[in-house]
Design an enzyme around this catalytic site. Structure first.
Site, mmCIF file in Angstrom:
data_model
loop_
_atom_site.group_PDB
_atom_site.id
_atom_site.type_symbol
_atom_site.label_atom_id
_atom_site.label_comp_id
_atom_site.label_asym_id
_atom_site.label_seq_id
_atom_site.Cartn_x
_atom_site.Cartn_y
_atom_site.Cartn_z
ATOM 1 N N TYR A 50 50.424 56.077 58.072
ATOM 2 C CA TYR A 50 50.986 57.098 57.429
ATOM 3 C C TYR A 50 51.311 58.006 58.560
ATOM 4 O O TYR A 50 50.607 58.025 59.721
ATOM 5 C CB TYR A 50 50.286 57.718 56.399
ATOM 6 C CG TYR A 50 50.147 57.160 55.109
ATOM 7 C CD1 TYR A 50 51.054 57.350 54.080
ATOM 8 C CD2 TYR A 50 48.998 56.104 55.016
ATOM 9 C CE1 TYR A 50 50.731 56.820 52.777
ATOM 10 C CE2 TYR A 50 48.913 55.361 53.867
ATOM 11 C CZ TYR A 50 49.711 55.705 52.582
ATOM 12 O OH TYR A 50 49.572 54.993 51.560
ATOM 13 N N GLU A 51 52.455 58.673 58.285
ATOM 14 C CA GLU A 51 52.988 59.510 59.279
ATOM 15 C C GLU A 51 52.074 60.598 60.038
ATOM 16 O O GLU A 51 52.363 60.969 61.193
ATOM 17 C CB GLU A 51 54.385 59.996 58.923
ATOM 18 C CG GLU A 51 55.437 61.046 59.655
ATOM 19 C CD GLU A 51 56.549 61.465 59.216
ATOM 20 O OE1 GLU A 51 56.957 62.272 59.711
ATOM 21 O OE2 GLU A 51 56.902 60.787 58.103
ATOM 22 N N SER A 52 51.249 61.167 59.219
ATOM 23 C CA SER A 52 50.313 61.905 59.789
ATOM 24 C C SER A 52 49.454 61.363 61.009
ATOM 25 O O SER A 52 48.625 62.354 61.525
ATOM 26 C CB SER A 52 49.366 62.655 58.587
ATOM 27 O OG SER A 52 49.091 61.642 58.095
#
Length: 268
Positions: A50-52
């Site tokens: 995920y982007e985080s």
């Protein structure tokens, strides 16, 4: 075979697009639902990113955003966002980007910026986030969204995330760039870009869906493959695991304690 909804058909079909062992950069919403269903069924070794900055995360419930704590708590490790994009994504370590969108056009361009005129938009949308970089650098891109004339437009109002450009040639001759969108999965059908023109073509109809329904729900003159496939129906196991995932997600986000499940979807 259990009864199922068109939304469940879409999610199961999208999940099946992921193969075991793939590394997948996951968008929030429908892509996350499909990717986690794949992880809980036929692809237990899929690596979800995920982007985080969460790597190989195995959330027990579907995240509300990339900043959802469950993503970090269940990840193998968490890296900084710059490292996520510069090393993992731009470094060519992501097989598939799985994205959703507000609008898509015939050449797979995605719009998550605005609806209407740029200077005076009718609606402002959340923006691109990491989607433009994902679509550029991932090996290929899967897109999933519900099918309607509002979402499937001839030309998007704003190109937030590049598919194949306004004329289908934007990726031609560009070095060090991914293949771009390779399939679009909706609640009615599966589409793929034509190898020559890059315009989306319907290749598979979901059970009970007609050509007329797809024509009516698409904002351009949609084309169909010469030989149309019929999308396989969801299995009872896939439906059970999907429904359990969504039920405990609802309980969790409403403040109730979520059950703990193994990657096979069985109660731990």
């Amino acid at each position: 075979m259990s009864q199922y909804t068109s939304s469940e058909m879409m999610t199961v079909t999208a999940a099946r697009a992921l193969e075991n062992g793939m590394t997948c950069f996951v968008g929030i919403g429908l892509p996350s639902e499909a990717a986690n269903l794949a992880r809980l069924t036929h692809a237990p070794d899929v690596v979800l990113i995920y982007e985080s900055g969460t790597l190989q995360t195995k959330p027990n419930v579907l995240p509300l955003s990339i900043g959802d704590g469950d993503l970090c708590e269940t990840a193998l490790t968490t890296v900084s966002v710059p490292e996520m994009f510069r090393y993992w994504l731009q470094g060519g370590h992501v097989d598939v980007g799985f994205l959703g969108t507000a609008q898509i056009d015939r050449y797979c361009n995605l719009n998550t910026t605005l609806i209407g005129d740029y200077t005076e938009p009718r609606v402002r949308l959340p923006g691109g986030g990491g989607a433009p970089e994902i679509a550029t650098n991932a090996g290929e891109v899967f897109i999933t969204l519900k099918h309607s004339q509002r979402t499937f437009v001839k030309d998007v109002d704003f190109v937030t995330t590049l598919g194949f450009g306004r004329d289908g040639t934007a990726r031609d001759g560009v070095p060090n760039i991914g293949r771009g969108p390779t399939r679009v999965i909706t609640d009615l059908c599966v589409m793929k870009p034509d190898p020559e023109t890059r315009e989306l073509v319907v290749v598979s109809l979901h059970p009970g869906v007609t050509r007329e329904q797809i024509i009516e729900a698409t904002g351009w003159e949609i084309h169909f493959a010469d030989t149309l496939e019929s999308t396989p129906e969801p299995s009872d196991n896939e439906l059970t695991i999907l429904r359990e995932l969504k039920a405990r997600t609802d309980r969790h986000h409403s403040g109730e304690q979520a059950d703990s499940y193994t990657t096979e979807g069985a109660r731990a």
